[in-house]
Design a protein around this motif. Structure first.
Motif, PDB file in Angstrom:
ATOM      1  N   LYS A 411       0.833  -1.208   0.000  1.00  0.00           N
ATOM      2  CA  LYS A 411       0.000   0.000   0.000  1.00  0.00           C
ATOM      3  C   LYS A 411       0.869   1.259   0.000  1.00  0.00           C
ATOM      4  O   LYS A 411       0.379   2.356  -0.231  1.00  0.00           O
ATOM      5  CB  LYS A 411      -0.899   0.000   1.233  1.00  0.00           C
ATOM      6  N   THR A 412       2.152   1.104   0.287  1.00  0.00           N
ATOM      7  CA  THR A 412       3.065   2.246   0.331  1.00  0.00           C
ATOM      8  C   THR A 412       3.751   2.426  -1.018  1.00  0.00           C
ATOM      9  O   THR A 412       4.252   1.464  -1.601  1.00  0.00           O
ATOM     10  CB  THR A 412       4.139   2.042   1.420  1.00  0.00           C
ATOM     11  N   ASP A 413       3.785   3.653  -1.505  1.00  0.00           N
ATOM     12  CA  ASP A 413       4.459   3.964  -2.768  1.00  0.00           C
ATOM     13  C   ASP A 413       5.914   4.307  -2.455  1.00  0.00           C
ATOM     14  O   ASP A 413       6.277   5.474  -2.272  1.00  0.00           O
ATOM     15  CB  ASP A 413       3.763   5.139  -3.460  1.00  0.00           C
ATOM     16  N   TYR A 414       6.746   3.274  -2.405  1.00  0.00           N
ATOM     17  CA  TYR A 414       8.144   3.478  -2.022  1.00  0.00           C
ATOM     18  C   TYR A 414       8.939   4.247  -3.066  1.00  0.00           C
ATOM     19  O   TYR A 414      10.014   4.767  -2.774  1.00  0.00           O
ATOM     20  CB  TYR A 414       8.806   2.123  -1.751  1.00  0.00           C
ATOM     21  N   ALA A 415       8.446   4.335  -4.277  1.00  0.00           N
ATOM     22  CA  ALA A 415       9.161   5.067  -5.319  1.00  0.00           C
ATOM     23  C   ALA A 415       9.083   6.578  -5.114  1.00  0.00           C
ATOM     24  O   ALA A 415       9.827   7.325  -5.746  1.00  0.00           O
ATOM     25  CB  ALA A 415       8.611   4.698  -6.688  1.00  0.00           C
ATOM     26  N   HIS A 416       8.199   7.011  -4.223  1.00  0.00           N
ATOM     27  CA  HIS A 416       8.021   8.446  -3.994  1.00  0.00           C
ATOM     28  C   HIS A 416       8.039   8.726  -2.495  1.00  0.00           C
ATOM     29  O   HIS A 416       6.988   8.731  -1.841  1.00  0.00           O
ATOM     30  CB  HIS A 416       6.719   8.936  -4.621  1.00  0.00           C
ATOM     31  N   PRO A 417       9.234   8.964  -1.915  1.00  0.00           N
ATOM     32  CA  PRO A 417       9.340   9.260  -0.483  1.00  0.00           C
ATOM     33  C   PRO A 417       8.539  10.508  -0.131  1.00  0.00           C
ATOM     34  O   PRO A 417       8.387  11.423  -0.953  1.00  0.00           O
ATOM     35  CB  PRO A 417      10.844   9.499  -0.278  1.00  0.00           C
ATOM     36  N   PRO A 418       7.994  10.545   1.087  1.00  0.00           N
ATOM     37  CA  PRO A 418       7.198  11.704   1.489  1.00  0.00           C
ATOM     38  C   PRO A 418       8.053  12.967   1.579  1.00  0.00           C
ATOM     39  O   PRO A 418       9.244  12.910   1.884  1.00  0.00           O
ATOM     40  CB  PRO A 418       6.660  11.303   2.864  1.00  0.00           C
ATOM     41  N   ALA A 422      12.339  12.111   7.227  1.00  0.00           N
ATOM     42  CA  ALA A 422      13.530  12.096   8.075  1.00  0.00           C
ATOM     43  C   ALA A 422      14.658  11.356   7.371  1.00  0.00           C
ATOM     44  O   ALA A 422      14.408  10.363   6.669  1.00  0.00           O
ATOM     45  CB  ALA A 422      13.214  11.431   9.407  1.00  0.00           C
ATOM     46  N   PRO A 423      15.893  11.796   7.535  1.00  0.00           N
ATOM     47  CA  PRO A 423      17.015  11.103   6.889  1.00  0.00           C
ATOM     48  C   PRO A 423      17.324   9.784   7.585  1.00  0.00           C
ATOM     49  O   PRO A 423      16.895   9.544   8.721  1.00  0.00           O
ATOM     50  CB  PRO A 423      18.175  12.091   7.064  1.00  0.00           C
ATOM     51  N   ALA A 424      18.062   8.929   6.893  1.00  0.00           N
ATOM     52  CA  ALA A 424      18.529   7.679   7.496  1.00  0.00           C
ATOM     53  C   ALA A 424      19.651   7.981   8.475  1.00  0.00           C
ATOM     54  O   ALA A 424      20.279   9.044   8.432  1.00  0.00           O
ATOM     55  CB  ALA A 424      19.015   6.731   6.413  1.00  0.00           C
ATOM     56  N   GLN A 425      19.897   7.035   9.376  1.00  0.00           N
ATOM     57  CA  GLN A 425      21.046   7.142  10.265  1.00  0.00           C
ATOM     58  C   GLN A 425      22.312   6.723   9.506  1.00  0.00           C
ATOM     59  O   GLN A 425      22.256   6.309   8.350  1.00  0.00           O
ATOM     60  CB  GLN A 425      20.834   6.260  11.495  1.00  0.00           C
ATOM     61  N   ALA A 426      23.433   6.814  10.160  1.00  0.00           N
ATOM     62  CA  ALA A 426      24.684   6.384   9.548  1.00  0.00           C
ATOM     63  C   ALA A 426      24.591   4.914   9.152  1.00  0.00           C
ATOM     64  O   ALA A 426      23.960   4.103   9.843  1.00  0.00           O
ATOM     65  CB  ALA A 426      25.840   6.594  10.523  1.00  0.00           C
ATOM     66  N   HIS A 467      16.611   4.336   0.213  1.00  0.00           N
ATOM     67  CA  HIS A 467      16.036   4.984   1.393  1.00  0.00           C
ATOM     68  C   HIS A 467      14.655   5.553   1.084  1.00  0.00           C
ATOM     69  O   HIS A 467      14.415   6.126   0.015  1.00  0.00           O
ATOM     70  CB  HIS A 467      16.948   6.112   1.901  1.00  0.00           C
ATOM     71  N   TYR A 468      13.743   5.373   2.035  1.00  0.00           N
ATOM     72  CA  TYR A 468      12.385   5.911   1.898  1.00  0.00           C
ATOM     73  C   TYR A 468      12.135   7.037   2.908  1.00  0.00           C
ATOM     74  O   TYR A 468      11.916   8.173   2.537  1.00  0.00           O
ATOM     75  CB  TYR A 468      11.365   4.784   2.077  1.00  0.00           C
ATOM     76  N   ALA A 469      12.235   6.703   4.192  1.00  0.00           N
ATOM     77  CA  ALA A 469      12.024   7.717   5.232  1.00  0.00           C
ATOM     78  C   ALA A 469      12.526   7.171   6.557  1.00  0.00           C
ATOM     79  O   ALA A 469      12.208   6.025   6.918  1.00  0.00           O
ATOM     80  CB  ALA A 469      10.544   8.096   5.339  1.00  0.00           C
TER      81      ALA A 469
END
Length: 512
Positions: A411-418, A422-426, A467-469
């Motif tokens: 159900k999530t459109d991973y191709a289009h991050p919101p 928030a950025p990813a961690q290291a 990365h998504y969010a």
């Protein structure tokens, strides 16, 4: 669940019959039989039906066999084995059957163990086979597993196969799957059926593939039929599996090795050999006067065992599943036995029989489902009974495939991050080795630019993560049960992560 998995499970012709208004139960009076002229009419129009379907869908290769009154009345190949090449499909071209393997496997089991063998517990013959409930483990029989009423969830074990695990590993790990009520629920499971077939083979002291050859293929003279992938892969006259490319053409891009689930989906055969098998089925286990399979044991496979499609309206009919067969009734109340087979990586097949009419058809195609195998069979019986198709089946079939494909996707459109995610961690927060009792080990590695890759399976398959969010990433799924992009969500401290499409039964979390 992917489109192909669901429709192969439901049995498309049975599904359409179960959801259409019609008499239930069958009429008390025997239905009028089709006469020879009506069957001949349908046979004579088959070339046109197949060729029109191929032109409409672009499917490169088809083979068809029809049996009536103990005789092969149609045996024909159409098109080519591989798109872009000239080698033609003929009556001996070998196709992968996918789930049409199931009624063949039940024929083998009937011949190997007779009527009584269906009721024997499976577990004693496959020591590493356990289900989550010990009582169910000790009581589940071959009949329970062939009719999909063991309580295992839908398609249990299939994702393990996609990751590269073998039959022994998969059967030994079904114990982690949650169970629905035993013998009171229906869920289609390739590896449940495979466990039952394996138990029969183990009891006989031979591999399943040899048992099938010794019990059925050899005695029936089915010389182009095998339960080993290598035999299909090495056949000089074989149909290549095709998938639809982005430009709408069919490409021979993948090769599907179904050995892990051989009894449920690993048979390869030709139209000529399938005609022989149809003759045996319609002949109560005899072939040209020779007894191959015990009649009572074979008839047992045709009985309704589980409700696979409950009626969805007061006037709708119920669909049943027998031992490797979809069991239903047509509009005239005739018993109909059928099965659809499909690989998303390039196979679509159908077998449908009216035993009371001594009439059956098998349709083999060399592409992922495009409706042709089902529509040809449906048109054939429509023309025999009504003189013409009762509806345009191809778009109806395709609509069902498309509907189920959409339901299997995230159900999530991973191709289009919101926006503002928030950025990813290291990268080091996520990298390392993880383990899952069901899916085995996993590793997260990082490239010098910080890009992460997930490695899964016994011979690790690599999936680059996007990365998504926040702590959520995604990757493109692959294999027979691919569902597009799926999510990978880490805990903030990086001690575990969950793979969305592996978590349908709550088994998709990997921990350090």
């Amino acid at each position: 669940m992917s489109t192909v998995r669901w429709l192969a499970a439901a049995g498309l012709t049975a599904l359409l019959g179960a959801t259409a208004p019609g008499p239930s139960p069958p009429p008390a009076q025997p239905p009028p039989q089709l006469d020879d002229a009506e069957v001949r009419r349908a046979v004579d129009r088959l070339d046109g039906v197949v060729e029109a379907a191929m032109k409409r869908t672009g499917v490169p290769g088809v083979a068809v066999a029809v049996v009536h009154d103990g005789k092969v009345v149609k045996l024909q190949g159409y098109g080519v084995r591989k798109a872009g090449e000239k080698a033609a499909v003929d009556a001996d071209t070998v196709f992968q059957l996918a789930s049409v393997s199931k009624p063949i496997a039940s024929t083998v089991v009937a011949g190997a163990v007779g009527v009584d063998g269906w009721a024997k517990p499976v577990a004693p013959n496959v020591p590493d086979f356990h289900l989550k409930d010990p009582w169910v483990t000790s009581h589940v029989t071959a009949a329970d597993l062939f009719s999909h009423r063991s309580g295992l969830p839908d398609h249990a074990g299939d994702l393990l196969e996609d990751l590269g695990y073998d039959r022994a590993y998969i059967l030994s790990h079904l114990r982690y799957e949650p169970l629905a009520p035993f013998r009171a629920s229906y869920a289609y499971t390739n590896f449940g059926l495979t466990a039952a077939a394996q138990a029969v083979a183990d009891e006989k002291g031979v591999p399943w593939e040899k048992l099938a050859a010794d019990t059925l293929y050899g005695p029936a003279g089915m010389d182009h039929t095998s339960s080993l992938f290598a035999d299909y892969a090495n056949a000089p006259d074989r149909a290549y599996g095709h998938v639809k490319a982005a430009d709408g053409t069919w490409k021979a891009q993948y090769v599907r090795d179904p050995d892990a689930q051989s009894p449920a989906g690993g048979v390869s055969s030709s139209a000529r050999d399938m005609a022989t098998w149809l003759k045996l089925q319609l002949g109560d286990g005899t072939l040209d006067g020779r007894r191959i399979i015990d009649a009572e044991a074979l008839q047992r496979t045709h009985w309704p065992e589980a409700i696979s499609n409950p009626p969805h309206a007061p006037a709708a009919r119920t669909g049943f599943y027998g031992l490797g067969w979809n069991v239903s009734y047509d509009d005239a109340g005739r018993l109909k036995l059928s099965h659809t087979g499909a690989f998303a990586l390039g196979a679509h097949t159908n077998v449908t029989m009216l035993p009371g009419e001594d009439l059956g058809i098998v349709v083999l195609t060399n592409t992922a489902p495009a409706g042709v195998a089902d529509a040809v069979a449906l048109d054939f019986f429509d023309i025999a009974e009504h003189g013409q198709p009762t509806r345009d089946w191809i778009p109806l079939v395709d609509a069902l495939y498309e509907q189920q494909a959409d339901e299997g996707r995230s159900k999530t459109d991973y191709a289009h991050p919101p926006s503002g995610a928030a950025p990813a961690q290291a990268a080091g927060t996520y990298t390392g080795t993880y383990r899952n009792a069901y899916y085995g080990p996993a590793e997260i590695t990082a490239a010098t630019d910080g890009t992460l890759t997930l490695h899964l399976g016994p011979k690790p398959q690599s999936y680059p993560l996007t990365h998504y969010a926040g702590d959520t990433f995604s990757f493109e799924t692959a294999g027979e049960n691919a569902v597009g992009r799926t999510g990978v969500t880490f805990t903030p401290d990086g001690t575990s992560f969950t793979v969305e499409y592996l978590d349908g039964e709550g088994l998709g979390t990997f921990s350090r």
